[in-house]
Design a protein around this motif. Structure first.
Motif: not given
Length: 330
Positions: A2-19, A53-63
């Motif tokens: 089962a997917r957790s309730a936070n799964q849909k926030l994955k990209l946001l958590y990933l972005q914050r972690f990298l920043l 990572m590729e999705a974040l690059r397309q969004f404009g984050l300089d990964v």
């Protein structure tokens, strides 16, 4: 699974972690990323991280990526604020006298969150707020907001204005009577914030220290003095009013030793005309409010500077120096 309730926030958590946790000196691996996401109850496989990572690059984050032995490290390259820019902002906040110590530390903590934890440590090491001269008025931020609101809505205001007594108590000017003015601009000069406003009673433009204002109330009546302010030169006003002390602005001819060209240009700008006076001196004609603050600035150069004209200004300077000398007579 089962997917957790936070799964849909994955990209946001990933972005914050990298920043927050990555920079050129501290790249993070896929293993570190998946471990962090797991702590947020988010499942992630190696392949999906690459896609993210590729999705974040397309969004404009300089990964950016770099090889770490057999692994790949990721970090954020360009940010909205680079570290040298944040250092300048931190320096400005801690040096600003009109920002209280408490608010200075709050603002610097917020600036630290605009970069990685590693670079934030560099910002923190340059913080020297405690012990600096700071305003005691915590409400200055609300004053600034109220003044900008009045300017934007074209409203006059009333307020009380005070000074500090030797026992650190407020002493209201005019016995506490309220001033009624039309605010037109805010000016940061000599480490203080000033409001430039049209005084309804005096019918002229005046300046007021924002941190000494209290009880600001917007009126329903529109602002006055628009024609006067349209002819107002903010830069010239700041340059001619030493320490923002009031006084009649007039043309003053001064004489300095040649070695003082730098301080004179720093004070009056690179366009000021320096005219040779003799082999060791130059003269300069400037607009200045002739007051004790102006005399104090000139006295800082000792016998290396003097007033040439007008005679009334030179006489006033002589009387000012004599009054100080009398304090030290036996």
């Amino acid at each position: 699974m089962a997917r957790s309730a936070n799964q849909k926030l994955k990209l946001l958590y990933l972005q914050r972690f990298l920043l927050r946790h990555s920079d050129a000196e501290h790249p993070v691996t896929v293993t570190q990323i998946t471990e962090h996401l797991a702590q947020q109850d988010i499942s992630a496989e190696r392949k999906t991280v690459y896609d993210d990572m590729e999705a974040l690059r397309q969004f404009g984050l300089d990964v950016q990526s770099v090889r770490l032995g057999s692994a790949t490290g990721y970090f954020i390259g360009e940010r909205d604020f680079q570290l040298p820019e944040l250092k300048l902002l931190v320096d400005s906040v801690q040096a600003s006298k009109f920002i209280t110590e408490k608010k200075s530390l709050e603002l610097i903590r917020k600036l630290e969150r605009l970069t990685s934890d590693g670079d934030a440590q560099q910002l923190h090491r340059q913080v020297w707020v405690r012990g600096r001269i700071k305003t005691m008025n915590e409400s200055i931020y609300y004053n600034v907001d109220a003044l900008y609101s009045a300017i934007d809505s074209d409203r006059a205001i009333t307020f009380q204005y005070y000074e500090w007594s030797p026992d650190r108590k407020r002493v209201f000017r005019r016995g506490g009577a309220r001033y009624e003015v039309s605010p037109w601009a805010l000016l940061w000069d000599d480490e203080n914030y000033y409001m430039i406003a049209f005084d309804h009673e005096a019918d002229i433009l005046k300046h007021f220290r924002v941190d000494k204002m209290t009880g600001i109330r917007a009126r329903t009546s529109p602002r006055r003095g628009r024609d006067v302010f349209s002819k107002f030169d903010m830069a010239a006003y700041s340059d001619s009013h030493f320490g923002m002390f009031s006084g009649e602005v007039e043309k003053v001819k001064l004489c300095f030793e040649n070695a003082l060209a730098g301080p004179v240009i720093d004070r009056f700008g690179a366009d000021v005309m320096l005219v040779p006076y003799d082999a060791e001196h130059f003269s300069v004609t400037v607009s200045a409010a002739v007051n004790v603050q102006f005399f104090g600035w000139l006295c800082g150069f000792g016998d290396r500077a003097r007033i040439l004209s007008p005679a009334a200004a030179a006489d006033a300077m002589r009387a000012h120096v004599a009054s100080i000398a009398r304090l030290y007579e036996p």
